[in-house]
Motif scaffolding. Structure first.
Motif, PDB file in Angstrom:
ATOM      1  N   LYS A  71      24.509  61.427  41.307  1.00  0.00           N
ATOM      2  CA  LYS A  71      24.174  60.161  42.259  1.00  0.00           C
ATOM      3  C   LYS A  71      25.367  59.704  42.676  1.00  0.00           C
ATOM      4  O   LYS A  71      26.442  59.522  42.184  1.00  0.00           O
ATOM      5  CB  LYS A  71      23.362  59.248  41.661  1.00  0.00           C
ATOM      6  N   VAL A  72      25.219  58.763  44.078  1.00  0.00           N
ATOM      7  CA  VAL A  72      26.301  57.896  44.471  1.00  0.00           C
ATOM      8  C   VAL A  72      26.195  56.523  44.167  1.00  0.00           C
ATOM      9  O   VAL A  72      25.071  56.273  44.390  1.00  0.00           O
ATOM     10  CB  VAL A  72      26.393  58.339  45.975  1.00  0.00           C
ATOM     11  N   VAL A  91      23.566  52.380  45.900  1.00  0.00           N
ATOM     12  CA  VAL A  91      23.682  51.830  47.171  1.00  0.00           C
ATOM     13  C   VAL A  91      22.317  51.079  47.524  1.00  0.00           C
ATOM     14  O   VAL A  91      21.258  51.738  47.444  1.00  0.00           O
ATOM     15  CB  VAL A  91      24.201  53.208  48.153  1.00  0.00           C
ATOM     16  N   GLY A  92      22.456  50.158  48.147  1.00  0.00           N
ATOM     17  CA  GLY A  92      21.378  49.190  48.216  1.00  0.00           C
ATOM     18  C   GLY A  92      20.789  48.170  47.384  1.00  0.00           C
ATOM     19  O   GLY A  92      20.105  47.528  47.649  1.00  0.00           O
ATOM     20  N   VAL A 131      21.035  56.359  53.643  1.00  0.00           N
ATOM     21  CA  VAL A 131      19.793  56.563  54.206  1.00  0.00           C
ATOM     22  C   VAL A 131      18.703  56.375  53.201  1.00  0.00           C
ATOM     23  O   VAL A 131      17.772  55.757  53.662  1.00  0.00           O
ATOM     24  CB  VAL A 131      19.867  58.218  54.933  1.00  0.00           C
ATOM     25  N   ARG A 132      18.742  57.040  52.030  1.00  0.00           N
ATOM     26  CA  ARG A 132      18.003  56.797  50.821  1.00  0.00           C
ATOM     27  C   ARG A 132      17.625  55.430  50.848  1.00  0.00           C
ATOM     28  O   ARG A 132      16.595  54.748  50.550  1.00  0.00           O
ATOM     29  CB  ARG A 132      18.372  57.531  49.659  1.00  0.00           C
ATOM     30  N   ALA A 133      18.749  54.395  50.927  1.00  0.00           N
ATOM     31  CA  ALA A 133      18.649  52.991  50.303  1.00  0.00           C
ATOM     32  C   ALA A 133      17.712  52.467  51.463  1.00  0.00           C
ATOM     33  O   ALA A 133      17.049  51.509  51.298  1.00  0.00           O
ATOM     34  CB  ALA A 133      19.836  52.463  50.119  1.00  0.00           C
ATOM     35  N   THR A 134      18.109  52.871  52.775  1.00  0.00           N
ATOM     36  CA  THR A 134      17.577  52.299  54.081  1.00  0.00           C
ATOM     37  C   THR A 134      15.956  52.519  53.958  1.00  0.00           C
ATOM     38  O   THR A 134      15.080  51.770  54.238  1.00  0.00           O
ATOM     39  CB  THR A 134      18.089  52.623  55.266  1.00  0.00           C
ATOM     40  N   ASN A 135      15.637  53.913  53.626  1.00  0.00           N
ATOM     41  CA  ASN A 135      14.212  54.230  53.736  1.00  0.00           C
ATOM     42  C   ASN A 135      13.446  53.436  52.410  1.00  0.00           C
ATOM     43  O   ASN A 135      12.350  52.989  52.555  1.00  0.00           O
ATOM     44  CB  ASN A 135      14.193  55.880  53.312  1.00  0.00           C
TER      45      ASN A 135
END
Length: 134
Positions: free
Chosen positions: A21-22, A38-39, A64-68
């Motif tokens: 993971k980041v 992130v997020g 992108v994962r956090a935004t979704n």
């Protein structure tokens, strides 16, 4: 890998190979670094020596994962749009005609009769447009 010459800056995005993971660097405690998704979200501890800066592709994927996730969470509280034809209409509580048409739809669905299910959806939408729109 991070090195002693490479200080970890709070907020920098690092890749943790142990979790794949980041995370956003928060702080260091002994041999461990604290990362946050992130997020936002639940922090985790990672071996500081194994962390490396996230690649542009890994950063983008994490963002992108956090935004979704944020979009899905925000959309969960929004009632369904009655004009959204990609979803079946919801019956209006307390309306006998809506309940009857929704019952027809469920019976057709139980019998795998997609044509009758679609017919019930169309009739339910027509009824709602006629009777429940001000």
């Amino acid at each position: 890998m991070t090195t002693k010459s490479e200080p970890l800056e709070p907020g920098s995005l690092l890749y943790d190979p142990a979790t794949n993971k980041v995370g956003e660097y928060q702080a260091k405690s002994g041999p461990y670094a604290t990362l946050r998704p992130v997020g936002g979200g639940r922090e985790w501890q990672a071996d500081a020596a194994s962390l490396r800066p996230a690649t542009p592709r890994e950063r983008l994927s994490a963002e992108v994962r956090a935004t979704n996730q944020h979009t899905r969470a925000a959309g969960a509280s929004v009632p369904p749009d009655p004009e959204d034809l990609s979803r079946p209409p919801w019956p209006i509580p307390g309306c006998p005609a809506c309940a009857e048409l929704a019952g027809r739809r469920e019976a057709a669905r139980a019998e795998y009769d997609r044509s009758a299910e679609t017919d019930a959806n169309v009739l339910l939408r027509q009824h709602q447009r006629k009777e429940h729109r001000a």
